[in-house]
Structures are given as structure tokens and as C-alpha cells.
Motif scaffolding. Structure first.
Motif, mmCIF file in Angstrom:
data_model
loop_
_atom_site.group_PDB
_atom_site.id
_atom_site.type_symbol
_atom_site.label_atom_id
_atom_site.label_comp_id
_atom_site.label_asym_id
_atom_site.label_seq_id
_atom_site.Cartn_x
_atom_site.Cartn_y
_atom_site.Cartn_z
ATOM 1 N N PHE A 173 0.832 -1.203 0.000
ATOM 2 C CA PHE A 173 0.000 0.000 0.000
ATOM 3 C C PHE A 173 0.873 1.263 0.000
ATOM 4 O O PHE A 173 0.646 2.198 -0.777
ATOM 5 N N VAL A 174 1.892 1.288 0.867
ATOM 6 C CA VAL A 174 2.781 2.453 0.968
ATOM 7 C C VAL A 174 3.566 2.654 -0.325
ATOM 8 O O VAL A 174 3.673 3.771 -0.850
ATOM 9 N N LEU A 175 4.125 1.569 -0.870
ATOM 10 C CA LEU A 175 4.906 1.684 -2.099
ATOM 11 C C LEU A 175 4.048 2.135 -3.273
ATOM 12 O O LEU A 175 4.486 2.944 -4.102
ATOM 13 N N ASP A 176 2.834 1.638 -3.355
ATOM 14 C CA ASP A 176 1.937 2.063 -4.434
ATOM 15 C C ASP A 176 1.652 3.561 -4.353
ATOM 16 O O ASP A 176 1.601 4.255 -5.377
ATOM 17 N N LYS A 177 1.467 4.060 -3.129
ATOM 18 C CA LYS A 177 1.227 5.491 -2.937
ATOM 19 C C LYS A 177 2.440 6.310 -3.377
ATOM 20 O O LYS A 177 2.314 7.343 -4.051
ATOM 21 N N ILE A 178 3.628 5.858 -2.987
ATOM 22 C CA ILE A 178 4.861 6.573 -3.340
ATOM 23 C C ILE A 178 5.063 6.581 -4.853
ATOM 24 O O ILE A 178 5.374 7.616 -5.454
ATOM 25 N N PHE A 179 4.869 5.420 -5.486
ATOM 26 C CA PHE A 179 5.043 5.334 -6.938
ATOM 27 C C PHE A 179 4.040 6.228 -7.670
ATOM 28 O O PHE A 179 4.359 6.835 -8.701
ATOM 29 N N LYS A 180 2.831 6.328 -7.135
ATOM 30 C CA LYS A 180 1.810 7.165 -7.758
ATOM 31 C C LYS A 180 2.192 8.640 -7.680
ATOM 32 O O LYS A 180 2.025 9.401 -8.644
ATOM 33 N N ILE A 235 5.272 9.835 -7.403
ATOM 34 C CA ILE A 235 6.414 10.036 -8.299
ATOM 35 C C ILE A 235 5.943 10.155 -9.747
ATOM 36 O O ILE A 235 6.393 11.022 -10.507
ATOM 37 N N GLU A 236 5.007 9.294 -10.140
ATOM 38 C CA GLU A 236 4.494 9.329 -11.507
ATOM 39 C C GLU A 236 3.776 10.645 -11.798
ATOM 40 O O GLU A 236 3.920 11.228 -12.878
ATOM 41 N N GLN A 237 3.001 11.154 -10.824
ATOM 42 C CA GLN A 237 2.309 12.426 -11.005
ATOM 43 C C GLN A 237 3.299 13.566 -11.197
ATOM 44 O O GLN A 237 3.112 14.434 -12.054
ATOM 45 N N ARG A 238 4.368 13.562 -10.406
ATOM 46 C CA ARG A 238 5.359 14.637 -10.512
ATOM 47 C C ARG A 238 6.113 14.579 -11.834
ATOM 48 O O ARG A 238 6.471 15.611 -12.398
ATOM 49 N N LEU A 239 6.352 13.368 -12.329
ATOM 50 C CA LEU A 239 7.029 13.235 -13.616
ATOM 51 C C LEU A 239 6.163 13.735 -14.760
ATOM 52 O O LEU A 239 6.665 14.241 -15.771
#
Length: 216
Positions: A14-21, A23-27
């Protein structure tokens, strides 16, 4: 590192999915340039360095997260710092190139004089000025005193041992341009160089590209 037990794995996912999301938004978001540092060689204003972002691009980035903003801003403020002065901002309606026909070129010229020496009793300050025309005509304009607005007390009361912070305010609709001090020096020095340009001189609603150059 010890492996997580079965009960902790869903939480980690759950935490990793949130972090990856995030990061993807910022990119995927446009990145706004906040500061640009430029080292300008002394070239007697013959070498113009274009900044990597135009006025219109800066306004577009500013509008991304703002509601009720216009694609045609009424006012543009450019802030910059310089150590010793003797530098020029040239803001043009098209790219400046020796290979291009300059017949449609319009340029707003903002020259900040070299700071006065404090090592001698002979205090002398050359003119800082606003003008329009070619940035390559600086020496001619100085000798003929051809400026639209000028000041030879632009550094009076300023701390000359640190960076100067300047503000160039451009009103695209009224044609008024104001050069002043910002930052700490703006508290003590209220000198303003200002002029209202007519459309027959330069159309400030069209200027977009920002160039910097240095004197001696």
C-alpha cells in the motif's frame, strides 16, 4: 535485511503504491523554473545569451495551477540579481539571430550601469536606462545620450558590496516600463527609471524572448 512477515506485506505494498503514484504524477507535471543562474562573459554587448524560458512559457506554467488566469497577462515582473552591473536585458518579439531578417524585430532594452567605485573620492555613476531598438547600439546611444528614460543616481544609498536585486515591471496594455531596486536595497533606494512606450515605438504585448549580455 529481514523479510517482512505475511501480515506486513499488504501494508508495505500500500505504501509503495502510494509513493510510486506520487512520483508518476510529478514526472507528468510541467516543472516550473524558479531560478536560473547565468555567467555572462564580457563582450561589449555583442554576445547575447537567451534564457531557456520565454515570458509566454513562464505565464503558461504559472497558469497551470491557478484558476481564472489569462493567457494574455497585463503585467510581467522580471527579477534578477547581478554583482557589479554593466549588464543588459534585451526582451524581443522574436529570436535575435544574424541569419534572420531584422525588419520585424522589436526590442525593449534595459541597461544597468556598472556600480560606482568606492575606492576613490571621485564618485561618478554612468547612466542606467530604458530604451528600445537594437542592443548593439549601446555605445552609440551612450555617446549621443539617446535614452527614453535614464538615471545616474540609480545606486545612491545602496549596499554595493553584495548582489543587487533588480525588478523590471512591464505593463503590456499601457506600455509603461519601470526599472527599480528590489530586496534590501529597495528599502533605502526608491529611484525608479520609468517610461511609457507608445505602440509606434514598441508593442510590449508581443515581446517574449529574454536575452542577457555584458559590457566590459
Amino acid at each position: 535485511m529481514m523479510p517482512l512477515d505475511a501480515t506486513s506485506q499488504p501494508y508495505q505494498k500500500f505504501v509503495l503504491d502510494k509513493i510510486f503514484k506520487i512520483i508518476e504524477q510529478r514526472l507528468n507535471e510541467s516543472q516550473i523554473t524558479h531560478d536560473i543562474a547565468v555567467t555572462i562573459p564580457a563582450s561589449k554587448f555583442e554576445e547575447l545569451i537567451v534564457l531557456p524560458i520565454t515570458i509566454s512559457q513562464s505565464n503558461t506554467l504559472y497558469c497551470l495551477d491557478k484558476a481564472q488566469t489569462s493567457n494574455n497577462p497585463e503585467l510581467t515582473c522580471i527579477y534578477w540579481q547581478a554583482m557589479n552591473g554593466d549588464m543588459m536585458l534585451t526582451i524581443s518579439n522574436e529570436e535575435i539571430s544574424p541569419d534572420k531578417d531584422p525588419s520585424n524585430l522589436q526590442c525593449l532594452i534595459c541597461y544597468v550601469a556598472a556600480k560606482s567605485s568606492t575606492a576613490t573620492d571621485d564618485f561618478h555613476q554612468v547612466y542606467s536606462y530604458l530604451n528600445y531598438g537594437s542592443p548593439y547600439q549601446h555605445e552609440t546611444n551612450v555617446h549621443t545620450n539617446q535614452f527614453k528614460a535614464k538615471s545616474n543616481v540609480f545606486y545612491r544609498g545602496c549596499n554595493t558590496d553584495d548582489f543587487f536585486t533588480f525588478c523590471l515591471k512591464i505593463s503590456h496594455k499601457t506600455g509603461e516600463v519601470i526599472l527599480s531596486h528590489a530586496g534590501p536595497n529597495g528599502i533605502y533606494n526608491h529611484e525608479k527609471i520609468q517610461y511609457r512606450f507608445g505602440k509606434s515605438e514598441i508593442d510590449l504585448s508581443r515581446i517574449d524572448f529574454i536575452y542577457v549580455s555584458a559590457g566590459n
